[in-house]
Structure formats: C-alpha cells, structure tokens
Enzyme design. Structure first.
Site, PDB file in Angstrom:
ATOM      1  N   ILE A  17      -5.042  -6.512  -2.987  1.00 16.87           N
ATOM      2  CA  ILE A  17      -4.084  -5.403  -2.543  1.00 16.87           C
ATOM      3  C   ILE A  17      -4.874  -4.247  -1.572  1.00 16.87           C
ATOM      4  CG2 ILE A  17      -4.843  -3.933  -4.607  1.00 16.87           C
ATOM      5  CD1 ILE A  17      -1.187  -4.663  -3.134  1.00 16.87           C
ATOM      6  N   SER A  22     -17.376  -2.483  -3.241  1.00 16.46           N
ATOM      7  CA  SER A  22     -17.168  -3.908  -3.857  1.00 16.46           C
ATOM      8  C   SER A  22     -18.253  -4.654  -4.089  1.00 16.46           C
ATOM      9  CB  SER A  22     -16.317  -4.480  -2.899  1.00 16.46           C
ATOM     10  OG  SER A  22     -15.073  -5.457  -3.385  1.00 16.46           O
ATOM     11  N   ARG A  23     -18.472  -5.461  -4.995  1.00 14.67           N
ATOM     12  CA  ARG A  23     -19.623  -6.297  -5.430  1.00 14.67           C
ATOM     13  C   ARG A  23     -20.066  -7.339  -4.274  1.00 14.67           C
ATOM     14  NH1 ARG A  23     -17.730  -8.651 -10.820  1.00 14.67           N
ATOM     15  NH2 ARG A  23     -15.930  -9.127  -9.305  1.00 14.67           N
ATOM     16  N   LYS A  40      -2.032   0.279 -10.131  1.00 18.48           N
ATOM     17  CA  LYS A  40      -1.299   0.030 -11.339  1.00 18.48           C
ATOM     18  C   LYS A  40      -1.868  -1.258 -11.732  1.00 18.48           C
ATOM     19  CE  LYS A  40       0.711  -3.185 -11.222  1.00 18.48           C
ATOM     20  NZ  LYS A  40       0.523  -4.690 -10.691  1.00 18.48           N
ATOM     21  N   ASP A  84       1.307  -7.662 -15.587  1.00 20.64           N
ATOM     22  CA  ASP A  84       0.739  -7.309 -14.498  1.00 20.64           C
ATOM     23  C   ASP A  84       1.794  -6.925 -13.319  1.00 20.64           C
ATOM     24  OD1 ASP A  84      -1.750  -6.472 -12.413  1.00 20.64           O
ATOM     25  OD2 ASP A  84      -0.425  -8.086 -11.380  1.00 20.64           O
TER      26      ASP A  84
HETATM   27  P1  NAP Z   1      -8.280  -9.115  -6.733  1.00 23.84           P
HETATM   28  O1  NAP Z   1      -7.675  -9.803  -5.259  1.00 23.84           O
HETATM   29  O2  NAP Z   1      -8.978  -9.780  -7.862  1.00 23.84           O
HETATM   30  O3  NAP Z   1      -9.121  -7.953  -6.199  1.00 23.84           O
HETATM   31  C1  NAP Z   1      -9.788  -7.026  -6.965  1.00 23.84           C
HETATM   32  C2  NAP Z   1     -11.222  -6.720  -6.495  1.00 23.84           C
HETATM   33  O4  NAP Z   1     -11.833  -5.903  -7.544  1.00 23.84           O
HETATM   34  C3  NAP Z   1     -12.064  -8.190  -6.343  1.00 23.84           C
HETATM   35  O5  NAP Z   1     -11.638  -8.727  -5.208  1.00 23.84           O
HETATM   36  C4  NAP Z   1     -13.447  -7.733  -6.824  1.00 23.84           C
HETATM   37  O6  NAP Z   1     -14.057  -7.586  -5.660  1.00 23.84           O
HETATM   38  C5  NAP Z   1     -13.188  -6.097  -7.240  1.00 23.84           C
HETATM   39  N1  NAP Z   1     -13.724  -6.149  -8.849  1.00 23.84           N
HETATM   40  C6  NAP Z   1     -14.620  -5.360  -9.443  1.00 23.84           C
HETATM   41  N2  NAP Z   1     -15.092  -5.601 -10.391  1.00 23.84           N
HETATM   42  C7  NAP Z   1     -14.255  -6.703 -10.874  1.00 23.84           C
HETATM   43  C8  NAP Z   1     -14.348  -7.666 -11.768  1.00 23.84           C
HETATM   44  N3  NAP Z   1     -15.360  -7.385 -12.941  1.00 23.84           N
HETATM   45  N4  NAP Z   1     -13.593  -8.643 -11.945  1.00 23.84           N
HETATM   46  C9  NAP Z   1     -12.987  -8.976 -10.851  1.00 23.84           C
HETATM   47  N5  NAP Z   1     -12.931  -8.331  -9.708  1.00 23.84           N
HETATM   48  C10 NAP Z   1     -13.531  -7.192  -9.632  1.00 23.84           C
HETATM   49  O7  NAP Z   1      -7.008  -8.204  -7.453  1.00 23.84           O
HETATM   50  P2  NAP Z   1      -5.764  -7.575  -6.854  1.00 23.84           P
HETATM   51  O8  NAP Z   1      -4.457  -8.311  -6.578  1.00 23.84           O
HETATM   52  O9  NAP Z   1      -6.141  -6.730  -5.527  1.00 23.84           O
HETATM   53  O10 NAP Z   1      -5.511  -6.769  -7.735  1.00 23.84           O
HETATM   54  C11 NAP Z   1      -6.229  -5.240  -7.792  1.00 23.84           C
HETATM   55  C12 NAP Z   1      -5.430  -4.193  -8.744  1.00 23.84           C
HETATM   56  O11 NAP Z   1      -4.073  -3.758  -7.874  1.00 23.84           O
HETATM   57  C13 NAP Z   1      -4.700  -4.811 -10.004  1.00 23.84           C
HETATM   58  O12 NAP Z   1      -4.751  -3.441 -11.059  1.00 23.84           O
HETATM   59  C14 NAP Z   1      -3.293  -5.082  -9.617  1.00 23.84           C
HETATM   60  O13 NAP Z   1      -2.368  -5.000 -10.646  1.00 23.84           O
HETATM   61  C15 NAP Z   1      -2.942  -4.063  -8.452  1.00 23.84           C
HETATM   62  N6  NAP Z   1      -2.151  -4.500  -7.848  1.00 23.84           N
HETATM   63  C16 NAP Z   1      -1.885  -5.923  -7.015  1.00 23.84           C
HETATM   64  C17 NAP Z   1      -0.853  -6.348  -6.225  1.00 23.84           C
HETATM   65  C18 NAP Z   1      -1.041  -7.626  -5.662  1.00 23.84           C
HETATM   66  O14 NAP Z   1      -0.011  -7.916  -5.039  1.00 23.84           O
HETATM   67  N7  NAP Z   1      -2.021  -8.621  -5.608  1.00 23.84           N
HETATM   68  C19 NAP Z   1      -0.029  -5.376  -5.818  1.00 23.84           C
HETATM   69  C20 NAP Z   1       0.175  -3.991  -6.419  1.00 23.84           C
HETATM   70  C21 NAP Z   1      -1.071  -3.718  -7.353  1.00 23.84           C
HETATM   71  P3  NAP Z   1     -15.706  -7.733  -5.615  1.00 23.84           P
HETATM   72  O15 NAP Z   1     -15.825  -9.108  -6.058  1.00 23.84           O
HETATM   73  O16 NAP Z   1     -16.221  -7.648  -4.194  1.00 23.84           O
HETATM   74  O17 NAP Z   1     -16.159  -6.729  -6.474  1.00 23.84           O
END
Ligand code: NAP
Length: 311
Positions: free
Chosen positions: A14, A36-37, A90, A168
């Site tokens: 996101i 970011s890690r 969210k 989610d």
């Molecule tokens: P994601 O692709 O998994 O990205 C989250 C990032 O957070 C990871 O790439 C990771 O980057 C970092 N992170 C830090 N601590 C972490 C941990 N302990 N475990 C896993 N990742 C960790 O997830 P996302 O889809 O972007 O979603 C993130 C948030 O945005 C959620 O709350 C989700 O509900 C919300 N959201 C997502 C979307 C969507 O379409 N994907 C839409 C709206 C809202 P590093 O490894 O570099 O730390």
C-alpha cells in the site's frame, strides 16, 4: 503553509501503490524519509525502524504508518510522543482501547491523528450517504468476496492473530456501511470460518440490525475465485441502490451516479487532501465504529474450523 515533511513507515504494497504517489502528487507534502526493515525508497533517507527515523534528527512533521495492523499502535504512540502528526492505515489497531488511547495522546499532544478508512473516500460513498439520509432502509446485503492469493500474496501477517484475516478487506465494507447508513446498527449474530492452519478467519457471515429493525446481512470470503465482488445492495422505500467496486460506483435503480464535482481521482489523493486540511486546522479525525463493529463480531461469533488453506 510550508509543506509537511512526512516519514513513511512500512514500505510494502500500500505504501508503494498509493501513499508514495499520493504524497508526491500533493504539494502540501514532502516525502522526507522512510522506515522499513528491508525495503528502501530511492532519493530519500531510509531507516530500518521508526525508532531510528525519529532519533536521527531528520526533520519530519508527520508520520504515515503503513505496516501491518499488529504494529500500528506502537508506531503511532512513538510518533505522537515525538510531537509528530500521524496518519494511520486501516485497520487502525488490534484492539479498540488502543485506538481510544491514541486519540487521547494526540489530543494531549495537540497533534493531528488521522485514522483513515480509505473506502469511505470512494466515489460512490458520499452520494450514497446523502441519498439514504432521506430514505427508509428496509434491508441491506453486503457481499465482499475476493481471492486472497491475488490481493495478498505472501502476507503471512494477515493470517496471524491481530491480522484480521478476511476482515482486513471486510472492515472496508463495514467502514462504508457505518458511513452511509442513516441510523445506528448493531451486530446480531456472526459465524467465523477459520482455516485449521491459521489464526484469523478466512470467511465470515454476519447479521446486523438497525435501530428501527432493518436487517443487514453480510458475507465475506477470501477463498473466492472468478469475478471479485465488493458490493453493497440497499433496499429502501424509494427503491434499490447498489454500491459496487468497493464503494467506487453508485447505481440508483438503473442509473449510474457520477462522482461529486471536485472529487479527486482516487481514494488516497482524497485522504492526503484531508490530512493536510486537518493539520492546518489543528484537528483529529478518528472514527472507531468500524473497529468496534468488528470487535463485536468477534465477541458474538460462532466459530467453525475449516480445511487448511495454503496461499
Ligand atoms: P505489506 O505489503 O505486507 O507491507 C507492509 C510492510 O510493513 C512490509 O513490506 C514490511 O516492510 C513492513 N513491516 C514492518 N514490520 C513488519 C512485520 N513485523 N511483518 C510484516 N511486515 C512488516 O502490507 P500492505 O498490503 O501494504 O498493508 C499494510 C497496511 O495497509 C495494512 O494495515 C493493510 O490493511 C493496509 N492496506 C492495504 C491495502 C492493500 O491493497 N494492500 C489497501 C489499503 C490498506 P519491511 O519488511 O521492509 O519492514
């Protein structure tokens, strides 16, 4: 107003798909740093953790938190403690009291906390809310069915406790409902389906009831293949309306309702416009209802364990 310098935390799907483009398109903001890690963003300062970013002396006015929900509370608390404005993805937190406490911290620190529900910014939502305000709702059906393998590949956090599972995306439907419904509604019953190899539910069926007795039935499913469905159908005393495409399209009867004049291209442009406005006015925007409704679902739900699911 001088541009607000933003530190972005959690560079994943996101952050890259929406936050970075929306920030770069809005002159009210400058993307100043990331934490970011593993990931890095070219052309700006990168830190492995939010602690490092906040300690580095880098000039940052606001922090946008895009990590999985299990890590939102601690990150938001740290940022508010350092006097930063906070934009929170969210679902905002893993418990309702964490969110209440963040709101108290923001008020005490006189900083903006914008706890976002991106689907409330979809083009059909505001016109649906205005239209329904003048009608009597008879019944609602919510169908939120998507293929988790397509939308959340490799996101192991989603299946863990506090990852929300099907809620989610499902909390997006609930955030729209809580915005458009002209009267309060409450959880009546719920059934959660949990794959035996995961902690968070893979599917859910729910029934809510409005104060005046209308039923809202909802079905969420992550195992869905084929046409992806994010629809809300509302039956009223003046006919039926449908919000489809996750709130993006409103149809009243057979007629597609155009977006409001001045509506921005996408949800995240609208979110950042609102964030800038909140900071300028010294205000917070926290809407706990969708999280409270999900918590109530978990309180009331029957649970069934279903076959393991590999994504
Ligand atoms: P994601 O692709 O998994 O990205 C989250 C990032 O957070 C990871 O790439 C990771 O980057 C970092 N992170 C830090 N601590 C972490 C941990 N302990 N475990 C896993 N990742 C960790 O997830 P996302 O889809 O972007 O979603 C993130 C948030 O945005 C959620 O709350 C989700 O509900 C919300 N959201 C997502 C979307 C969507 O379409 N994907 C839409 C709206 C809202 P590093 O490894 O570099 O730390």
């Amino acid at each position: 107003m001088k541009p607000v310098r933003v530190g972005l935390v959690g560079i994943g799907k996101i952050a890259r798909d929406q936050h970075i483009p929306a920030l770069r398109a809005n002159p009210a903001f400058v993307l100043a740093a990331c934490a970011s890690r593993n990931a890095k963003v070219d052309g700006i300062l990168n830190f492995p953790t939010i602690e490092d970013m906040l300690a580095a002396g880098q000039e940052i006015d606001a922090v946008a938190i895009c990590t999985p929900p299990q890590f939102h509370y601690e990150a938001a608390k740290l940022a508010l403690g350092k006097g930063k404005h906070v934009l929170l993805e969210k679902p905002p937190c893993t418990t309702t009291l964490q969110l209440a406490h963040l709101a108290e911290l923001a008020n005490a620190a006189k900083r903006t906390l914008f706890q976002t529900w991106h689907s409330q910014h979809a083009h059909g939502v505001a016109p649906a809310q205005r239209w329904l305000k003048r009608r009597k709702v008879r019944g609602v059906r919510v169908t939120w069915k998507e293929d988790v393998r397509q939308w959340h590949p490799g996101q192991t956090w989603i299946w863990q406790a506090g990852g929300f599972g099907i809620f989610d995306p499902g909390i997006n439907a609930i955030s729209i409902l809580s915005e458009i419904m002209p009267e309060p509604f409450f959880v009546e019953s719920a059934h959660l389906y949990v794959a035996s190899n995961h902690e968070a539910p893979i599917a859910a069926e729910m029934s809510f009831r409005t104060d005046s007795g209308a039923e809202i039935k909802a079905a969420f499913d992550f195992r869905h293949t084929g046409v992806q469905t994010w629809d809300i159908d509302v039956d009223t005393d003046a006919g039926a309306i449908r919000l489809s495409a996750g709130g993006g399209k409103l149809t009243i009867g057979d007629e597609l309702v155009p977006a409001d004049a001045g509506a921005l291209e996408n949800e995240y442009e609208s979110i950042y416009r609102h964030f800038a406005d909140l900071i300028e006015r010294g205000r917070c925007d926290v809407d706990a209802r969708p999280l409270q409704l999900v918590a109530d679902i978990f309180l009331l739900a029957k649970r069934s364990i279903v076959e393991p699911f590999e994504d």
